[in-house]
Design a protein around this motif. Structure first.
Motif, PDB file in Angstrom:
ATOM      1  N   LEU A   1       3.004   0.107 -19.558  1.00 23.80           N
ATOM      2  CA  LEU A   1       1.546   0.245 -19.662  1.00 23.80           C
ATOM      3  C   LEU A   1       0.914   0.373 -18.284  1.00 23.80           C
ATOM      4  CD1 LEU A   1       0.608  -2.381 -22.431  1.00 23.80           C
ATOM      5  CD2 LEU A   1       0.637   0.108 -22.661  1.00 23.80           C
ATOM      6  N   LEU A   2       1.378  -0.430 -17.338  1.00 22.30           N
ATOM      7  CA  LEU A   2       0.845  -0.363 -15.981  1.00 22.30           C
ATOM      8  C   LEU A   2       1.143   0.988 -15.336  1.00 22.30           C
ATOM      9  CD1 LEU A   2       1.776  -3.944 -14.711  1.00 22.30           C
ATOM     10  CD2 LEU A   2      -0.524  -3.059 -15.128  1.00 22.30           C
ATOM     11  N   ALA A   3       2.330   1.510 -15.588  1.00 25.77           N
ATOM     12  CA  ALA A   3       2.713   2.793 -14.992  1.00 25.77           C
ATOM     13  C   ALA A   3       1.887   3.950 -15.546  1.00 25.77           C
ATOM     14  CB  ALA A   3       4.194   3.049 -15.239  1.00 25.77           C
ATOM     15  N   SER A   4       1.313   3.770 -16.719  1.00 28.60           N
ATOM     16  CA  SER A   4       0.541   4.855 -17.340  1.00 28.60           C
ATOM     17  C   SER A   4      -0.888   4.952 -16.808  1.00 28.60           C
ATOM     18  CB  SER A   4       0.508   4.661 -18.860  1.00 28.60           C
ATOM     19  OG  SER A   4      -0.257   3.518 -19.213  1.00 28.60           O
ATOM     20  N   ILE A   5      -1.306   4.004 -15.951  1.00 33.12           N
ATOM     21  CA  ILE A   5      -2.656   4.035 -15.400  1.00 33.12           C
ATOM     22  C   ILE A   5      -2.735   5.113 -14.319  1.00 33.12           C
ATOM     23  CG2 ILE A   5      -4.451   2.730 -14.194  1.00 33.12           C
ATOM     24  CD1 ILE A   5      -3.183   0.175 -15.224  1.00 33.12           C
ATOM     25  N   PRO A   6      -3.646   6.094 -14.427  1.00 30.04           N
ATOM     26  CA  PRO A   6      -3.808   7.082 -13.358  1.00 30.04           C
ATOM     27  C   PRO A   6      -4.299   6.395 -12.079  1.00 30.04           C
ATOM     28  CG  PRO A   6      -4.916   7.782 -15.380  1.00 30.04           C
ATOM     29  CD  PRO A   6      -4.542   6.351 -15.567  1.00 30.04           C
ATOM     30  N   ARG A   7      -3.839   6.859 -10.924  1.00 33.48           N
ATOM     31  CA  ARG A   7      -4.210   6.252  -9.641  1.00 33.48           C
ATOM     32  C   ARG A   7      -4.950   7.264  -8.770  1.00 33.48           C
ATOM     33  NH1 ARG A   7      -1.442   1.500  -9.584  1.00 33.48           N
ATOM     34  NH2 ARG A   7       0.389   1.395 -10.945  1.00 33.48           N
ATOM     35  N   LEU A   8      -5.940   6.767  -8.033  1.00 28.95           N
ATOM     36  CA  LEU A   8      -6.750   7.646  -7.198  1.00 28.95           C
ATOM     37  C   LEU A   8      -5.938   8.316  -6.098  1.00 28.95           C
ATOM     38  CD1 LEU A   8      -9.986   5.477  -6.834  1.00 28.95           C
ATOM     39  CD2 LEU A   8      -9.704   7.530  -8.214  1.00 28.95           C
ATOM     40  N   ASP A   9      -4.863   7.646  -5.632  1.00 23.68           N
ATOM     41  CA  ASP A   9      -4.081   8.220  -4.544  1.00 23.68           C
ATOM     42  C   ASP A   9      -2.939   9.112  -5.027  1.00 23.68           C
ATOM     43  OD1 ASP A   9      -2.604   6.223  -5.643  1.00 23.68           O
ATOM     44  OD2 ASP A   9      -2.120   5.182  -3.767  1.00 23.68           O
TER      45      ASP A   9
END
Length: 327
Positions: A254-262
């Protein structure tokens, strides 16, 4: 040490269907202190919303429920429907996903808030309308003196959700359940609604259960997090511990599926392979084992218990991840 505001012990909720018994909530236990926020996270179908309705005792006739739910020391599972109706509003309240299905389309906004105030607080209609305007102003609705005489279809989605929040907090409950309150809203309005809930909670010292499928939402808004999968809590910890020391592979996914700004442009988003299990015929072992890259024969044959790893961090996994693997 004082008793927790909310105690849920071994809650099980199943639904009788033509195909068999759907075990939507399967042995969930947790406590919640006054003034704290618990985030309940998981994919669609993990049992989050059914858990919220089980706590509220708002279940359909085909539901089979067992376990114990205590609010302020009172056992909600032993109460009559009349006693529960008196409790909902002043002690415990809920904000649903879609305000268009929870608000009455033929009643004015003021009448719907006023109904709560006259029924539970014994206010006169005139006093209830004046208080309704104050509540609409407190949740940031523009022109509250005009909106109070309008109907739900005359408001935007964000405005309707603010009305739903105003109704939920009208009697200043000790516990507020927010069941994916921003699902149908755009990103800007989502942030406004979540900020509003946080302000109302702080002002009233309410406990809150925030139900969502978005780990990013709980990161900065919850004190504790419970991750649900296939009707069970598979990991629970303080927000800081959960993000720093993830142990359950499902939580990590679930954490890995969060899009990241960088992230670089056009980077492919992470997804969890496979599908959630059939809750009528769940897997013999860990429910996540068919989708887990770390699963072995033990995982596929025996369901893991929810173990305490210290500091209130609990997880159900035969092959818990190390910090390095989680990163």
């Amino acid at each position: 040490m004082s008793e927790p505001l909310l105690t849920v012990e071994n809650q099980r909720t199943a639904f009788a269907t033509g195909r068999g018994l759907v075990r939507a909530v399967d042995g969930v236990s947790f406590t919640l202190e006054r003034g704290r926020t618990l985030g309940v996270v998981g994919e669609s179908g993990s049992g989050k919303s059914v858990l919220s309705r089980s706590i509220m005792r708002l279940l359909p006739p085909n539901a089979r429920s067992s376990g114990e739910v205590r609010l302020g020391g009172r056992d909600l599972t032993a109460m009559s429907e009349k006693a529960l109706r008196a409790l909902r509003g002043p002690e415990i309240s809920i904000v649903f996903q879609d305000p268009m299905t929870s608000l009455n389309p033929v009643m004015t906004i003021g009448a719907q808030i006023g109904e709560v105030l006259t029924r539970h607080l014994g206010m006169s209609r005139k006093a209830a309308k004046a208080r309704s305007v104050e509540l609409l102003a407190s949740v940031g609705l523009p022109q509250p003196d005009v909106r109070v005489d309008q109907h739900p279809h005359q408001l935007s989605g964000g405005m309707r959700q603010r009305v739903a929040i105003a109704i939920a907090i009208a009697c200043e409950p000790a516990l507020l359940i927010a069941d994916e309150p921003t699902t149908a809203l755009d990103v800007t309005v989502q942030a406004e609604i979540l900020d509003l809930l946080a302000r109302q909670q702080a002002e009233r010292n309410m406990a809150m259960i925030l139900i969502t499928h978005d780990m990013g939402v709980v990161a900065g808004r919850c004190d504790d997090v419970a991750v649900m999968y296939a009707g069970r809590i598979v990991e629970q910890a303080s927000t800081e511990d959960l993000f720093r020391d993830t142990r359950m592979p499902y939580t990590s996914a679930l954490l890995a599926s969060i899009p990241r700004l960088d992230d670089p442009p056009h980077r492919k988003l992470e997804a969890i392979a496979g599908r959630p299990p059939d809750l009528i015929h769940p897997p013999a072992g860990c429910a996540f084992s068919p989708r887990c890259r770390y699963a072995d024969d033990l995982c596929r044959s025996q369901p893991p218990a929810l173990e305490d790893a210290g500091r209130g961090h609990r997880f159900a996994c035969w092959r818990p991840m190390t910090m390095e693997a989680a990163e």
